[in-house]
Scaffold this motif. Structure first.
Motif, PDB file in Angstrom:
ATOM      1  N   LEU A   1       0.782  -1.160   0.014  1.00  0.00           N
ATOM      2  CA  LEU A   1       0.182  -0.073  -0.094  1.00  0.00           C
ATOM      3  C   LEU A   1       0.779   1.229  -0.034  1.00  0.00           C
ATOM      4  CD1 LEU A   1      -2.747  -1.140   2.685  1.00  0.00           C
ATOM      5  CD2 LEU A   1      -3.093  -0.461   0.288  1.00  0.00           C
ATOM      6  N   GLY A   2       1.806   1.314   0.927  1.00  0.00           N
ATOM      7  CA  GLY A   2       2.602   2.555   1.115  1.00  0.00           C
ATOM      8  C   GLY A   2       3.614   2.534  -0.223  1.00  0.00           C
TER       9      GLY A   2
ATOM     10  N   HIS B   1       4.410   5.510  -5.277  1.00  0.00           N
ATOM     11  CA  HIS B   1       4.721   5.604  -6.875  1.00  0.00           C
ATOM     12  C   HIS B   1       3.742   6.750  -7.464  1.00  0.00           C
ATOM     13  CE1 HIS B   1       5.751   4.021 -10.698  1.00  0.00           C
ATOM     14  NE2 HIS B   1       4.475   4.007 -10.907  1.00  0.00           N
ATOM     15  N   TYR B   2       2.460   6.504  -7.030  1.00  0.00           N
ATOM     16  CA  TYR B   2       1.441   7.448  -7.427  1.00  0.00           C
ATOM     17  C   TYR B   2       1.848   8.924  -7.251  1.00  0.00           C
ATOM     18  CZ  TYR B   2      -3.249   9.452  -8.555  1.00  0.00           C
ATOM     19  OH  TYR B   2      -4.537   9.786  -8.548  1.00  0.00           O
TER      20      TYR B   2
ATOM     21  N   VAL C   1       3.379  12.671 -12.077  1.00  0.00           N
ATOM     22  CA  VAL C   1       2.886  13.770 -12.412  1.00  0.00           C
ATOM     23  C   VAL C   1       1.533  13.868 -12.042  1.00  0.00           C
ATOM     24  CG1 VAL C   1       2.442  13.602 -14.963  1.00  0.00           C
ATOM     25  CG2 VAL C   1       2.926  15.765 -14.017  1.00  0.00           C
ATOM     26  N   MET C   2       0.569  12.735 -12.408  1.00  0.00           N
ATOM     27  CA  MET C   2      -0.806  12.790 -12.202  1.00  0.00           C
ATOM     28  C   MET C   2      -1.098  12.837 -10.423  1.00  0.00           C
ATOM     29  SD  MET C   2      -2.080  12.902 -15.082  1.00  0.00           S
ATOM     30  CE  MET C   2      -1.857  12.732 -16.695  1.00  0.00           C
TER      31      MET C   2
ATOM     32  N   VAL D   1      -1.141   1.866 -11.098  1.00  0.00           N
ATOM     33  CA  VAL D   1      -0.731   0.829 -11.608  1.00  0.00           C
ATOM     34  C   VAL D   1       0.822   1.305 -11.818  1.00  0.00           C
ATOM     35  CG1 VAL D   1      -0.466  -0.595 -13.664  1.00  0.00           C
ATOM     36  CG2 VAL D   1      -2.699  -0.136 -12.851  1.00  0.00           C
ATOM     37  N   LEU D   2       1.733   0.471 -11.325  1.00  0.00           N
ATOM     38  CA  LEU D   2       3.360   0.847 -11.659  1.00  0.00           C
ATOM     39  C   LEU D   2       3.441   1.026 -13.149  1.00  0.00           C
ATOM     40  CD1 LEU D   2       5.221  -1.817  -9.791  1.00  0.00           C
ATOM     41  CD2 LEU D   2       4.869   0.533  -9.086  1.00  0.00           C
ATOM     42  N   SER D   3       4.311   2.213 -13.633  1.00  0.00           N
ATOM     43  CA  SER D   3       4.510   2.674 -15.024  1.00  0.00           C
ATOM     44  C   SER D   3       5.005   1.509 -15.837  1.00  0.00           C
ATOM     45  CB  SER D   3       5.259   3.575 -15.037  1.00  0.00           C
ATOM     46  OG  SER D   3       6.472   3.652 -14.257  1.00  0.00           O
ATOM     47  N   SER D   4       5.707   0.534 -15.202  1.00  0.00           N
ATOM     48  CA  SER D   4       6.346  -0.481 -15.796  1.00  0.00           C
ATOM     49  C   SER D   4       5.268  -1.737 -16.121  1.00  0.00           C
ATOM     50  CB  SER D   4       7.430  -1.123 -15.168  1.00  0.00           C
ATOM     51  OG  SER D   4       6.750  -1.719 -13.610  1.00  0.00           O
TER      52      SER D   4
END
Length: 163
Positions: free
Chosen positions: A22-23, A28-29, A33-34, A95-98
């Motif tokens: 969760l953390g 990551h979010y 930029v969003m 969602v992780l960018s990867s």
């Protein structure tokens, strides 16, 4: 390339693996930029699960691939006075960018809908930035759309006042 198997589940705030996920995922979010482009404090990352656990109307959905956390949705149950039934507000979608483009958000949103239906909720709500075309397209795939009561009055807007 074969799409990896995605495990989607409701998080247990007392599970240490889920708590760390969760953390990490919310940070990551936040760094994107969003999400504002700034890291969360270490305290926030470490205390998030225990603070969510204190709120009986909160729940989270996690996505894992090969045991690694790759997606998160944080939700809060509210109440529709017009329908006199609970609703679920989707507060964060990560969602992780990867791992974007694999349908992970769709699977997590479907799980949120399943939980909301089990709770007898009348609708799901969420906020999305106007310029986030990728997220808007993903939400539309799941049946979300802008909210308005009377077209002459326009669409609902999400405002805030920081305290």
């Amino acid at each position: 390339m074969q799409t990896p198997e995605v495990l989607v589940l409701q998080a247990s705030y007392t599970n240490p693996v889920h708590a760390q996920a969760l953390g990490t995922l919310l940070n990551h979010y936040a760094e994107d930029v969003m999400g504002g482009g700034e890291s969360l404090s270490l305290d926030t990352r470490q205390q998030l699960a225990s603070e969510l656990a204190k709120r009986p109307h909160a729940f989270s959905v996690l996505a894992f691939i090969a045991g690694e956390p790759v997606g998160l949705v944080n939700c809060f149950e509210g109440f529709s006075t017009f329908v006199c039934r609970p609703l679920v507000n989707i507060h964060d979608v990560v969602v992780l960018s990867s791992h974007r483009g694999l349908g992970i958000s769709q699977k997590m949103l479907a799980k949120v809908e399943e939980i909301a239906r089990q709770r007898g909720c009348c609708k799901l709500t969420l906020e999305v930035l106007e310029g986030n075309e990728v997220a808007k397209a993903a939400y539309k795939k799941q049946g979300f759309d802008g909210y308005q009561l009377d077209p002459q009055m326009g669409r609902a807007m999400f405002w805030q006042k920081v305290l």
